[in-house]
Design a protein around this motif. Structure first.
Motif, mmCIF file in Angstrom:
data_model
loop_
_atom_site.group_PDB
_atom_site.id
_atom_site.type_symbol
_atom_site.label_atom_id
_atom_site.label_comp_id
_atom_site.label_asym_id
_atom_site.label_seq_id
_atom_site.Cartn_x
_atom_site.Cartn_y
_atom_site.Cartn_z
ATOM 1 N N ALA A 76 0.851 -1.185 0.000
ATOM 2 C CA ALA A 76 0.000 0.000 0.000
ATOM 3 C C ALA A 76 0.893 1.244 0.000
ATOM 4 C CB ALA A 76 -0.914 -0.008 1.218
ATOM 5 N N PHE A 77 0.266 2.405 -0.197
ATOM 6 C CA PHE A 77 1.016 3.663 -0.202
ATOM 7 C C PHE A 77 0.166 4.731 0.460
ATOM 8 C CE2 PHE A 77 2.578 7.636 -2.142
ATOM 9 C CZ PHE A 77 3.936 7.512 -1.875
ATOM 10 N N ILE A 78 0.790 5.519 1.339
ATOM 11 C CA ILE A 78 0.067 6.579 2.049
ATOM 12 C C ILE A 78 0.450 7.924 1.439
ATOM 13 C CG2 ILE A 78 -0.470 7.553 4.312
ATOM 14 C CD1 ILE A 78 -1.101 4.532 4.016
ATOM 15 N N GLY B 212 3.793 10.094 1.959
ATOM 16 C CA GLY B 212 4.703 9.694 0.896
ATOM 17 C C GLY B 212 5.501 8.449 1.229
ATOM 18 N N ARG B 213 4.878 7.543 1.979
ATOM 19 C CA ARG B 213 5.577 6.316 2.370
ATOM 20 C C ARG B 213 4.789 5.079 1.940
ATOM 21 N NH1 ARG B 213 9.847 6.829 5.969
ATOM 22 N NH2 ARG B 213 10.121 8.926 6.817
ATOM 23 N N CYS C 72 0.251 9.793 -7.168
ATOM 24 C CA CYS C 72 1.574 9.830 -6.531
ATOM 25 C C CYS C 72 2.615 8.990 -7.271
ATOM 26 C CB CYS C 72 1.479 9.325 -5.078
ATOM 27 S SG CYS C 72 0.591 10.443 -3.987
ATOM 28 N N VAL C 73 2.173 8.146 -8.199
ATOM 29 C CA VAL C 73 3.117 7.285 -8.913
ATOM 30 C C VAL C 73 3.874 8.096 -9.956
ATOM 31 C CG1 VAL C 73 3.381 5.280 -10.420
ATOM 32 C CG2 VAL C 73 1.693 5.222 -8.572
ATOM 33 N N GLN C 74 5.194 8.005 -9.912
ATOM 34 C CA GLN C 74 6.001 8.720 -10.897
ATOM 35 C C GLN C 74 6.992 7.753 -11.538
ATOM 36 O OE1 GLN C 74 6.801 12.690 -10.017
ATOM 37 N NE2 GLN C 74 8.637 12.852 -11.256
ATOM 38 N N LYS D 213 7.023 10.833 -3.726
ATOM 39 C CA LYS D 213 6.327 10.047 -4.741
ATOM 40 C C LYS D 213 6.541 8.546 -4.547
ATOM 41 C CE LYS D 213 4.840 13.570 -7.230
ATOM 42 N NZ LYS D 213 3.400 13.839 -7.411
ATOM 43 N N LEU D 214 5.638 7.766 -5.135
ATOM 44 C CA LEU D 214 5.818 6.321 -5.258
ATOM 45 C C LEU D 214 6.493 6.125 -6.614
ATOM 46 C CD1 LEU D 214 5.337 3.356 -4.512
ATOM 47 C CD2 LEU D 214 3.016 3.577 -5.411
#
Length: 372
Positions: free
Chosen positions: A102-104, A108-109, A292-294, A310-311
């Motif tokens: 998962a991503f918060i 940004g973690r 947030c995905v880059q 970013k993820l």
């Protein structure tokens, strides 16, 4: 439990062996406590299984991982990525580790949601877990283990919570609907309370988890804030006007939208609204995550994306020394960046693509970032 595996398993008819347990774990090595996410003691569910062949073990690894994905996405409305951990990040002693990550966005973690490991035959060798196969030959079992913990709750809270408090998906909320009487001066208070009680009874009988707040020492406005903080998905208000019009007012926790629902259609419409809240929470969380995905291809792009929390999806040569080097070069107050997982759903990797960190030929796309 593995010393007992060697006693329980004698022949191929004893396989597969599947054990599941819930237990509390105390973490002796400990730093940076975070409620739910990393605490001294936590509750977890763990499975331990043994098979006659690697093919059976491989199949179960992915079956369990899919169950964990469903818990996150279908019940907790949290989007996750299924993938494989790097050799550096896999379970120590295992053959390979798969994960739902998962991503918060707010911090940004990344966060490891749950893992499903193929242990291979490493523990079978150590504990002499052998069996006689169908040919009468001695063979070693293939083992798996898999687990998720109470950090799952923390992931849900951080994904959906807002400045008012918790936001709970309807499927897992203990109370899905709270009914609040809103009597004005000279109103028919008893009639309003009776309507609230009838509403709760009607909803409960249809399988919806509802309760009413009849406390007379708090104002309706105070109660609204109280139940918003607790994250109850839907609030129903009944006042003199609603009583006169034979309707209720429904207020959603996720977006604050208000609708008037006729009492005659109460159950059907409340079910529809709860389904809509569940879906909206997932879609909103998914949109925030995807924003947030880059995708990066160079070290400069990587460090810039990392500074923007970013993820990061980057082409990687899949070499342990390079991964260690990235950790060393990004170490700071916020913590070092590391691989989160290499997603099973791999984008196309054009021939000649180079690793963002080493400049060597890239072998796969991998998610990178800081994590809990």
């Amino acid at each position: 439990m593995y010393p007992y595996f060697s006693k329980w398993i004698r022949g191929h008819r004893d396989l597969p062996l599947r054990l599941n347990q819930w237990c509390n774990v105390v973490r002796w090595e400990f730093s940076n406590p975070t409620p739910f996410i990393r605490s001294r003691e936590f509750l977890w569910q763990e499975g331990h299984t043994a098979f006659a062949t690697k093919e059976e073990a491989d199949e179960e690894v992915l079956q369990i991982l899919e169950l964990y994905r469903r818990i996150y996405e279908e019940f907790l409305a949290v989007p996750v990525s299924k993938g494989k951990k790097s050799e550096l990040e896999k379970f120590a002693g295992g053959l390979y580790t798969t994960t739902v990550e998962a991503f918060i966005p707010n911090t940004g973690r990344g966060i490891q949601g749950a893992t499903s490991h193929c242990l291979g035959q490493n523990f079978a060798k150590m504990f002499e877990i052998n069996f006689e196969n169908e040919k009468g030959e001695k063979a070693m079992v293939w083992q798996n283990s898999w687990a998720y913990t109470t950090r799952t709750i923390g992931v849900m809270i951080m994904t959906h919570g807002d400045d008012k408090g918790l936001v709970l998906p309807p499927k897992v909320a203990i109370t899905q609907v709270v009914v609040i009487p809103v009597p004005y001066k000279d109103a028919n208070t008893q009639g309003i309370n009776d309507a609230c009680a009838a509403t709760v009874k009607n909803l409960n009988e249809s399988g919806i988890r509802a309760e009413a707040d009849f406390r007379d020492n708090y104002s309706p406005g105070w109660k609204y804030s109280h139940w918003e903080m607790k994250g109850v998905p839907l609030r129903i208000e009944i006042g003199p006007k609603d009583l006169a019009n034979n309707q209720v007012r429904a207020v959603r926790r996720d977006n604050g939208a208000k609708t008037d629902i006729p009492v005659a259609n109460l159950v059907e419409q409340v079910k529809d609204v709860l389904d809509s809240i569940q879906q909206n929470l997932f879609e909103t969380a998914k949109q925030k995550r995807e924003a947030c995905v880059q995708v990066v291809k160079t070290w400069d792009e990587f460090t810039e994306a990392l500074s923007q929390k970013k993820l990061i999806l980057a082409p990687w040569c899949d070499e342990e020394d390079v991964e260690k080097d990235v950790k060393t070069r990004t170490k700071g107050e916020m913590g070092a960046a590391k691989t989160l997982c290499s997603p099973f759903d791999q984008p196309e990797l054009p021939e000649g693509t180079l690793c963002f960190a080493s400049g060597k030929p890239a072998k796969k796309w991998t998610y990178w970032g800081r994590s809990y």
